[in-house]
Design a protein around this motif. Structure first.
Motif, PDB file in Angstrom:
ATOM      1  N   LYS A   3       0.820  -1.220   0.000  1.00  0.00           N
ATOM      2  CA  LYS A   3       0.000   0.000   0.000  1.00  0.00           C
ATOM      3  C   LYS A   3       0.847   1.260   0.000  1.00  0.00           C
ATOM      4  CE  LYS A   3      -4.300  -1.614   1.854  1.00  0.00           C
ATOM      5  NZ  LYS A   3      -5.071  -1.956   3.028  1.00  0.00           N
ATOM      6  N   GLY A   4       0.333   2.320  -0.613  1.00  0.00           N
ATOM      7  CA  GLY A   4       1.077   3.573  -0.630  1.00  0.00           C
ATOM      8  C   GLY A   4       0.155   4.757  -0.844  1.00  0.00           C
ATOM      9  N   LEU A   5       0.749   5.940  -0.792  1.00  0.00           N
ATOM     10  CA  LEU A   5      -0.005   7.194  -0.948  1.00  0.00           C
ATOM     11  C   LEU A   5       0.620   7.995  -2.090  1.00  0.00           C
ATOM     12  CD1 LEU A   5      -1.937   9.481   0.225  1.00  0.00           C
ATOM     13  CD2 LEU A   5       0.031  10.174   1.630  1.00  0.00           C
ATOM     14  N   ILE A   6      -0.213   8.454  -3.016  1.00  0.00           N
ATOM     15  CA  ILE A   6       0.313   9.279  -4.109  1.00  0.00           C
ATOM     16  C   ILE A   6       0.597  10.677  -3.570  1.00  0.00           C
ATOM     17  CG2 ILE A   6      -0.083  10.275  -6.396  1.00  0.00           C
ATOM     18  CD1 ILE A   6      -1.926   7.985  -7.042  1.00  0.00           C
ATOM     19  N   PRO A  38      -5.626   7.912 -11.394  1.00  0.00           N
ATOM     20  CA  PRO A  38      -5.125   8.152 -10.034  1.00  0.00           C
ATOM     21  C   PRO A  38      -4.787   9.640  -9.859  1.00  0.00           C
ATOM     22  CG  PRO A  38      -3.920   6.370 -11.133  1.00  0.00           C
ATOM     23  CD  PRO A  38      -4.727   7.059 -12.181  1.00  0.00           C
ATOM     24  N   VAL A  39      -5.012  10.161  -8.684  1.00  0.00           N
ATOM     25  CA  VAL A  39      -4.670  11.554  -8.402  1.00  0.00           C
ATOM     26  C   VAL A  39      -3.921  11.640  -7.071  1.00  0.00           C
ATOM     27  CG1 VAL A  39      -6.671  12.495  -9.659  1.00  0.00           C
ATOM     28  CG2 VAL A  39      -6.857  12.057  -7.204  1.00  0.00           C
ATOM     29  N   VAL A  40      -3.307  12.783  -6.848  1.00  0.00           N
ATOM     30  CA  VAL A  40      -2.612  13.020  -5.583  1.00  0.00           C
ATOM     31  C   VAL A  40      -3.607  12.852  -4.439  1.00  0.00           C
ATOM     32  CG1 VAL A  40      -1.551  14.846  -4.195  1.00  0.00           C
ATOM     33  CG2 VAL A  40      -0.786  14.448  -6.529  1.00  0.00           C
ATOM     34  N   GLY A  41      -3.184  12.160  -3.390  1.00  0.00           N
ATOM     35  CA  GLY A  41      -4.066  11.901  -2.251  1.00  0.00           C
ATOM     36  C   GLY A  41      -4.660  10.507  -2.296  1.00  0.00           C
TER      37      GLY A  41
END
Ligand SMILES: Nc1nc2c(ncn2[C@@H]2O[C@H](COP(=O)(O)OP(=O)(O)OP(=O)(O)O)[C@@H](O)[C@H]2O)c(=O)[nH]1
Ligand SMILES: [Mg+2]
Ligand SMILES: [Zn+2]
Length: 299
Positions: A3-6, A38-41
């Motif tokens: 798992k990760g965060l953009i 996909p977008v930031v956040g």
């Protein structure tokens, strides 16, 4: 799968923070097919394809809690709505629009009245009006740092999730100055260029998240000073005015727009001084604006 965060997006390249490392990623083609990008956040699942060079592929976007179209950001948890006492003078219509947008996204707004050095009395007056409604208000001076720590204090730290905080407010109110003051230094993410240059002006042209404290990220959205509220339906606008909530049920007509109807609980509350006339007038302005856009929308 991991798992990760953009945290940053430049065209088709995504920078994803996962287990304290930054991975450079591309997205699987099927996202485009499904008309979702996909977008930031976004919280995502990635598959690492090159461990040595920290390269990975985005396999899945975890369901979003909310999404802003313009600017494109997902999973905002806080919206800091900034106005200044002078230069520019307080734009309460814009403030109310941004507060409405926060309610619409289901997130907590924090009002910041900046440049308190230029008109302290006005700052206190506005603070009173909005804290009476129930909003969190912080008075600041971004140049001296006065009050700035109180912004961070107002951010809920109870949940285990990441906090993604966006600033909004007209050009010149001091958003960049506030971020710089919070950071108190040029913050860099994995070799990223610094947030400010010598003049304190924003130099980035891409949406990025900046970690100001563990798991608290500030969004930098260059080119957007405020969020676009046009996706809100005029018929729902009253629900996003906190001070209206108790009185809507007193309207005779269900779906009362509180504009021209008789026997309107909101209008009565304005007459009785329970709702401020100025807030009501701004509601009407925003309502008519949204309504006009709905009627003139090109499909
Ligand atoms: N007197 C005073 N000036 C301030 C304060 N905060 C910011 N400024 C000044 O106001 C001007 C605008 O500040 P910015 O931080 O660039 O404003 P911004 O909201 O980021 O503006 P945009 O990026 O155009 O949307 C700068 O010249 C700042 O130095 C403050 O608390 N008091
Ligand atoms: Mg700025
Ligand atoms: Zn009504």
């Amino acid at each position: 799968m991991q798992k990760g965060l953009i945290i940053k997006n430049i065209t088709n390249t995504y920078y994803i923070k996962s287990n304290e490392k930054i991975y450079e990623c591309i997205a699987r083609g099927r996202f485009k097919q499904d008309d979702i990008i996909p977008v930031v956040g976004d919280n995502v699942e990635i598959e690492i394809i090159d461990r040595e060079n920290n390269k990975a592929v985005i396999e899945r976007i975890i369901e979003r809690k909310n999404f802003s179209r313009r600017p494109k950001v997902a999973n905002l948890t806080e919206l800091v709505c900034v106005i200044s006492t002078k230069l520019p003078k307080p734009d309460l219509l814009m403030l109310d629009k941004q507060l409405v947008f926060a309610e619409y996204l289901g997130i907590k707004p924090i009002i910041v009245i900046n440049k308190n050095d230029l008109d302290k009395n006005l700052a206190i007056e506005i603070e009173r009006e909005y804290s009476n409604i129930g909003y969190n208000v912080v008075i600041t001076n971004a140049l001296t740092g006065e009050g700035i720590k109180n912004i961070i204090k107002k951010i809920d730290k109870d949940k285990s999730n990441n906090k993604i905080v966006a600033l909004s407010g007209n050009s010149g109110v001091g958003k960049s100055s506030i971020i710089n003051s919070i950071l108190d230094k040029d913050v860099t993410i994995a070799g990223e260029i610094s947030l400010k240059n010598k003049k304190g002006k924003n130099t980035t042209t891409i949406t990025s998240l900046y970690e100001v404290e563990k798991d608290i990220y500030f969004v930098d959205t260059p080119g957007f000073s405020t969020f676009d509220i046009n996706e809100i339906e005029s018929a729902n606008l009253d629900k996003y005015f906190l001070d209206f909530r108790d009185y809507i049920k007193e309207c005779e007509y269900q779906g009362c727009s509180h504009v021209k109807e008789e026997k309107c609980g909101i209008k009565t509350a304005v007459e009785n001084g329970k709702i401020s006339k100025n807030r009501y007038d701004r509601y009407i302005k925003i309502y008519e604006d949204l309504k006009y856009k709905e009627e003139h929308k090109k499909w």
